[in-house]
Motif scaffolding. Structure first.
Motif, short mmCIF file in Angstrom:
data_model
loop_
_atom_site.label_atom_id
_atom_site.label_comp_id
_atom_site.label_asym_id
_atom_site.label_seq_id
_atom_site.Cartn_x
_atom_site.Cartn_y
_atom_site.Cartn_z
N UNK A 181 21.57 0.42 -2.95
CA UNK A 181 22.30 1.67 -2.72
C UNK A 181 23.35 1.51 -1.61
N UNK A 182 22.97 0.84 -0.52
CA UNK A 182 23.89 0.70 0.62
C UNK A 182 24.63 -0.63 0.60
N UNK A 183 24.29 -1.48 -0.36
CA UNK A 183 24.92 -2.79 -0.49
C UNK A 183 24.72 -3.64 0.78
N UNK A 184 23.47 -3.73 1.21
CA UNK A 184 23.15 -4.49 2.41
C UNK A 184 22.37 -5.75 2.03
N UNK A 185 22.41 -6.75 2.92
CA UNK A 185 21.69 -8.00 2.66
C UNK A 185 20.19 -7.78 2.73
N UNK A 186 19.78 -6.94 3.69
CA UNK A 186 18.35 -6.76 3.88
C UNK A 186 18.04 -5.40 4.48
N UNK A 187 17.02 -4.76 3.94
CA UNK A 187 16.54 -3.51 4.50
C UNK A 187 15.04 -3.66 4.80
N UNK A 188 14.64 -3.25 5.98
CA UNK A 188 13.22 -3.24 6.34
C UNK A 188 12.83 -1.79 6.61
N UNK A 189 11.77 -1.35 5.95
CA UNK A 189 11.35 0.05 6.11
C UNK A 189 9.93 0.13 6.66
N UNK A 190 9.75 0.94 7.69
CA UNK A 190 8.39 1.18 8.20
C UNK A 190 7.91 2.54 7.67
N UNK A 209 0.82 -1.19 0.00
CA UNK A 209 0.00 0.00 0.00
C UNK A 209 0.87 1.26 0.00
N UNK A 210 1.92 1.24 0.80
CA UNK A 210 2.78 2.42 0.90
C UNK A 210 3.91 2.39 -0.15
N UNK A 211 3.97 1.34 -0.95
CA UNK A 211 5.03 1.24 -1.96
C UNK A 211 6.40 1.09 -1.36
N UNK A 212 6.47 0.45 -0.18
CA UNK A 212 7.75 0.38 0.51
C UNK A 212 8.64 -0.77 0.05
N UNK A 213 8.04 -1.78 -0.56
CA UNK A 213 8.86 -2.92 -1.01
C UNK A 213 9.94 -2.48 -1.99
N UNK A 214 9.55 -1.64 -2.95
CA UNK A 214 10.51 -1.16 -3.94
C UNK A 214 11.59 -0.31 -3.28
N UNK A 215 11.14 0.52 -2.33
CA UNK A 215 12.08 1.37 -1.60
C UNK A 215 13.11 0.51 -0.85
N UNK A 216 12.65 -0.59 -0.30
CA UNK A 216 13.57 -1.50 0.42
C UNK A 216 14.63 -2.07 -0.53
N UNK A 217 14.17 -2.52 -1.71
CA UNK A 217 15.13 -3.09 -2.68
C UNK A 217 16.11 -2.01 -3.15
#
Ligand code: G3H
Length: 255
Positions: free
Chosen positions: A19-28, A6-14
């Protein structure tokens, strides 16, 4: 997951992962600079993630700060947590007691019915006191368990905010300004390239200790922390970042 779409956060996480070269990002959703409720949601997301990855008989090292406090408040018991040892990453840092790693480790243990250790030492000590404390068996034990930590969870602060909050001397404030420090974690101050420019003499986790950890999790949000998060997450946190929409968008718009 529904909310995220709904918030379009999945794409932002990827986007932020690459961008930061991390294994996983979770955004609230939201920006914790604007609302305290968002910090609590980051806490909830981290607590839920920890519960998922925790295994029995592990050591979890935890740092201090208001974001870590939000994580602790959201923790709930699990069978793995029952045999988990929560260990403070550092001694006191001259801030409010509920923001100290000691208190947060004990609160996590209480909430999860796990175990904890304490590090009853002031954070900023003289050379002499530091050498003496290092030889204390009780301290050595805690430092050893930090080296064995499977999971490390930590906050990220703005350099100046943290230095002021910890009542650092004018000389240190000047140095941080001169060196253009942007972020702080574990008592290490970093410039925008992720280079260490200053370190508080303190007992606790050393950056080298992180090499052994299986999961390093940074929890930090608010658009004002964008530079700090970018500087630190790639160098220090390395694995997982739990953040908010405000910080995520601000990081992606940094040049
Ligand atoms: O080292 C980082 C700070 O502990 C972060 O503190 O979560 O209150 O911003 P905070």
């Amino acid at each position: 997951p529904m909310m995220k779409e709904l918030f379009g956060l999945n794409q932002l996480e990827r986007d932020l992962e690459s961008c930061l070269n991390l294994k996983k990002v979770i955004i609230v959703p939201g920006d914790s600079d604007r609302s305290d409720w968002v910090k609590k949601e980051m806490g909830r997301a981290c607590a839920r993630f920890l519960r998922k990855i925790a295994e029995p008989d592990q050591v979890i090292a935890v740092s201090g700060g208001s974001t870590m406090l939000a994580v602790a408040e959201m923790m709930i018991p699990s069978s793995a947590f029952k045999s988990t040892m929560f260990v403070p990453a550092r001694g006191g840092v001259g801030e409010a007691v509920e923001l100290e790693a000691n208190y947060i480790a004990s609160l996590m243990a209480k909430k999860t019915k796990g175990h904890y250790r304490m590090m009853h030492v002031p954070d900023q000590v003289s050379d002499e006191a530091y050498q003496t404390l290092l030889r204390e068996p009780h301290i050595q034990e805690v430092l050893e368990s930090l080296k064995r930590a499977h999971i490390v969870i930590h906050g990220i602060g703005n350099a100046m905010t943290m230095a002021v909050r910890r009542k650092s001397s004018q000389a240190i404030l000047d140095k941080l300004q001169r060196e253009q420090a942007v972020g702080e974690s574990f008592g290490y101050y970093f410039n925008r390239n992720g280079e260490i420019v200053y370190r508080v003499q303190s007992l606790g986790l050393k950056l080298d200790d992180l090499a052994n950890a299986k999961n390093i999790i940074a929890v930090a949000g608010g658009s004002s922390k964008a530079e700090a998060i970018r500087a630190i997450s790639t160098k220090v946190s390395r694995d997982i970042l739990i953040t908010d929409e405000g910080a995520a968008k601000a990081i992606l718009s940094l040049e």
